[in-house]
Design a protein around this motif. Structure first.
Motif, PDB file in Angstrom:
ATOM      1  N   LEU A 120      76.703 -25.402  55.353  1.00 55.54           N
ATOM      2  CA  LEU A 120      77.573 -26.030  54.502  1.00 55.54           C
ATOM      3  C   LEU A 120      79.016 -25.861  54.875  1.00 55.54           C
ATOM      4  O   LEU A 120      79.517 -24.496  55.114  1.00 55.54           O
ATOM      5  N   GLU A 121      79.833 -26.919  55.017  1.00 53.45           N
ATOM      6  CA  GLU A 121      81.218 -26.790  55.562  1.00 53.45           C
ATOM      7  C   GLU A 121      82.025 -27.353  54.162  1.00 53.45           C
ATOM      8  O   GLU A 121      82.698 -28.361  54.080  1.00 53.45           O
ATOM      9  N   SER A 122      81.960 -26.259  53.019  1.00 52.21           N
ATOM     10  CA  SER A 122      82.315 -26.631  51.858  1.00 52.21           C
ATOM     11  C   SER A 122      83.282 -25.521  51.350  1.00 52.21           C
ATOM     12  O   SER A 122      83.286 -25.666  49.975  1.00 52.21           O
ATOM     13  N   GLY A 123      83.997 -24.820  52.157  1.00 60.35           N
ATOM     14  CA  GLY A 123      84.669 -23.699  51.549  1.00 60.35           C
ATOM     15  C   GLY A 123      86.022 -24.073  50.740  1.00 60.35           C
ATOM     16  O   GLY A 123      86.531 -23.395  50.047  1.00 60.35           O
ATOM     17  N   ALA A 124      86.243 -25.434  50.925  1.00 58.38           N
ATOM     18  CA  ALA A 124      87.195 -25.900  50.018  1.00 58.38           C
ATOM     19  C   ALA A 124      87.251 -25.785  48.675  1.00 58.38           C
ATOM     20  O   ALA A 124      88.391 -25.589  47.897  1.00 58.38           O
ATOM     21  N   VAL A 125      85.956 -25.815  48.070  1.00 58.77           N
ATOM     22  CA  VAL A 125      85.659 -25.539  46.595  1.00 58.77           C
ATOM     23  C   VAL A 125      86.425 -24.325  46.009  1.00 58.77           C
ATOM     24  O   VAL A 125      86.637 -24.455  44.981  1.00 58.77           O
ATOM     25  N   PHE A 126      86.477 -23.445  47.171  1.00 59.14           N
ATOM     26  CA  PHE A 126      87.172 -22.226  46.647  1.00 59.14           C
ATOM     27  C   PHE A 126      88.670 -22.423  46.250  1.00 59.14           C
ATOM     28  O   PHE A 126      89.310 -21.513  45.554  1.00 59.14           O
ATOM     29  N   ARG A 149      88.670 -39.326  51.579  1.00 60.41           N
ATOM     30  CA  ARG A 149      89.263 -38.273  52.197  1.00 60.41           C
ATOM     31  C   ARG A 149      88.139 -37.060  52.646  1.00 60.41           C
ATOM     32  O   ARG A 149      87.244 -36.689  51.984  1.00 60.41           O
ATOM     33  N   ASP A 150      88.589 -36.356  53.633  1.00 63.87           N
ATOM     34  CA  ASP A 150      87.814 -35.098  54.210  1.00 63.87           C
ATOM     35  C   ASP A 150      87.968 -33.863  53.522  1.00 63.87           C
ATOM     36  O   ASP A 150      88.785 -32.980  53.738  1.00 63.87           O
ATOM     37  N   GLN A 151      87.254 -33.912  52.182  1.00 61.82           N
ATOM     38  CA  GLN A 151      87.732 -32.893  51.315  1.00 61.82           C
ATOM     39  C   GLN A 151      86.661 -31.455  51.462  1.00 61.82           C
ATOM     40  O   GLN A 151      87.291 -30.670  50.960  1.00 61.82           O
ATOM     41  N   HIS A 152      85.806 -31.502  51.907  1.00 62.25           N
ATOM     42  CA  HIS A 152      84.925 -30.189  52.150  1.00 62.25           C
ATOM     43  C   HIS A 152      84.325 -29.834  50.891  1.00 62.25           C
ATOM     44  O   HIS A 152      84.274 -28.675  50.579  1.00 62.25           O
ATOM     45  N   MET A 153      83.952 -31.023  50.055  1.00 68.22           N
ATOM     46  CA  MET A 153      83.205 -30.300  48.795  1.00 68.22           C
ATOM     47  C   MET A 153      81.652 -29.904  49.192  1.00 68.22           C
ATOM     48  O   MET A 153      81.310 -30.398  50.227  1.00 68.22           O
TER      49      MET A 153
END
Length: 138
Positions: free
Chosen positions: A103-109, A72-76
């Motif tokens: 970094l395309e990882s804003g989903a961690v928030f 899945r495209d989770q953006h971790m």
């Protein structure tokens, strides 16, 4: 999607993507088109990052650096999933990449309580510094 896994589509094949970029630049008469290499998408479709980065070469001007579970495209953030970060580093070294690590990882928030967001930002910054330092250590 096939059997619960995303699959390759337009520009997932690096030879095809390189051809598109080159043709567009030929039509334009100068180099104004480039490629955004997405580590998460490459992980999902099971591609060898080192080889695909090498194949795209200097056409890569932008990065979307993120990780996922391989499905899945989770953006971790980097190192939070199954991405092959050694292959990414080696590929970037091979093409002597000197651009920005986006970094395309804003989903961690979405997954972490607001109270630990400062530490989450510190972890993402540390991961970016680690990748950048390794890439520059060619």
């Amino acid at each position: 999607e096939y059997r619960g896994r995303l699959y390759a589509s337009a520009c997932s094949d690096m030879d095809e993507a390189a051809l598109y970029v080159d043709r567009l630049n030929d039509i334009a008469g100068f180099e104004c088109f480039s490629f955004c290499y997405d580590t998460g998408h490459q992980t999902i479709i099971g591609k060898d990052m080192r080889e695909n980065i090498r194949r795209m070469g200097k056409r890569i001007h932008t990065l979307h650096v993120h990780d996922n579970d391989g499905y899945r495209d989770q953006h971790m953030g980097p190192f939070m999933g199954v991405g092959d970060w050694d292959a990414f580093i080696q590929g970037m070294q091979a093409i002597q990449y000197s651009g920005v690590l986006n970094l395309e990882s804003g989903a961690v928030f979405r997954w972490s309580p607001r109270e630990i967001w400062p530490q989450t930002l510190s972890l993402l910054a540390a991961a970016a510094r680690y990748l950048g330092d390794r890439i520059e250590a060619r």
